[in-house]
Design an enzyme around this catalytic site. Structure first.
Site, mmCIF file in Angstrom:
data_model
loop_
_atom_site.group_PDB
_atom_site.id
_atom_site.type_symbol
_atom_site.label_atom_id
_atom_site.label_comp_id
_atom_site.label_asym_id
_atom_site.label_seq_id
_atom_site.Cartn_x
_atom_site.Cartn_y
_atom_site.Cartn_z
ATOM 1 C CG HIS A 154 -1.619 1.272 1.501
ATOM 2 N ND1 HIS A 154 -2.894 1.528 1.061
ATOM 3 C CD2 HIS A 154 -1.226 2.387 2.176
ATOM 4 C CE1 HIS A 154 -3.258 2.742 1.447
ATOM 5 N NE2 HIS A 154 -2.255 3.282 2.124
ATOM 6 C CD GLU A 155 1.957 3.521 3.745
ATOM 7 O OE1 GLU A 155 2.234 4.605 3.195
ATOM 8 O OE2 GLU A 155 0.959 3.361 4.468
#
Length: 266
Positions: free
Chosen positions: A127-128
């Site tokens: 996600h990051e």
């Protein structure tokens, strides 16, 4: 009137020089800053983080997180050189992680108390990294720049025309910009990063179904203490879970095609 025209010309010029781009999911973006500018900012912020926040000295923890990150990074195409990426595990109770332009990844040890296995940690790292791939930092900075120019132009217009209630109007405009533009864009970024991360983790051989478990854990860890979704920069966990489940089919198909699944152990 001349001052107002000057501000409007400045706003128009800023929009004209804007670089129009498309995110990995096909969403149209407005990007004003170069990759080099963002990379420099990311490197500076990461350097400050390393000076201000204790760094984990536990070899097992560092190797575990590095193993997961390397598998995710290997899916990045032109950016897939793991030697170019810097990962640091920070000693902090924060249940969080981040990635910055300039190929920097930070993971807080608090996350490892909520993410129960390698697949859930991969959910967060994917996600990051998705935020970086989609240039969300550039987009937010560009958006803030354009909102600032627009607000100043309206303020000059109100003063030029002697509008008595210019203060309250500007306050309302600022709130409107937050609720109408800034916050929805932030939620869009979070949702987009979720889907990019789901794609990355499944391609790397991490079980995408664990992304749902991760957000269930996150919701439980929050104890229900969170803002209404409309007033938050992040979608509600229920919304994230629903979106992840809606995109689980293609992710599972990719996951099942990976013969050599990761085996990162804490």
């Amino acid at each position: 009137m001349l001052r107002f025209k000057s501000f409007m010309m400045a706003a128009g010029a800023a929009i004209l020089i804007t670089a129009c781009a498309t995110s990995p999911t096909g969403r149209k973006q407005v990007l004003l800053y170069s990759d080099a500018q963002l990379a420099q900012s990311g490197a500076q912020a990461f350097s400050a983080m390393k000076q201000e926040t204790p760094i984990s000295k536990k070899p097992v923890t560092n190797q575990y997180v590095q193993c997961i990150a390397d598998k995710i990074i290997a899916q990045l195409g032109p950016n897939a050189d793991t030697d170019e990426w810097e990962l640091v595990v920070f000693e902090s109770d924060q249940v969080n992680a981040f990635a910055l332009p300039g190929k920097k990844i930070g993971v807080y040890t608090g996350l490892l108390n909520v993410a129960e296995n390698q697949d859930q940690v991969a959910t967060v790292i994917g996600h990051e990294v998705g935020h970086v791939l989609a240039q969300h930092g550039n987009e937010r900075m560009s958006q803030s720049t354009l909102i600032g120019i627009t607000q100043e132009a309206v303020n000059v217009a109100l003063q030029t025309n002697d509008v008595a209630q210019s203060g309250p109007i500007m306050a309302a405009l600022g709130l409107g910009a937050q609720l109408g533009v800034a916050l929805p864009f932030s939620r869009a970024h979070e949702s987009e990063a979720d889907l990019i991360g789901l794609d990355l983790m499944s391609k790397a051989g991490f079980d995408p179904r664990q992304s749902v478990n991760l957000w269930q854990n996150m919701n439980a860890a929050s104890g229900g203490q969170r803002q209404l979704e409309m007033l938050s920069t992040h979608p509600a966990p229920e919304t994230r879970i629903k979106d992840l489940q809606a995109n689980m089919g293609p992710a599972l198909a990719q996951y099942n095609q990976v013969s050599n699944k990761p085996n990162c152990r804490p």
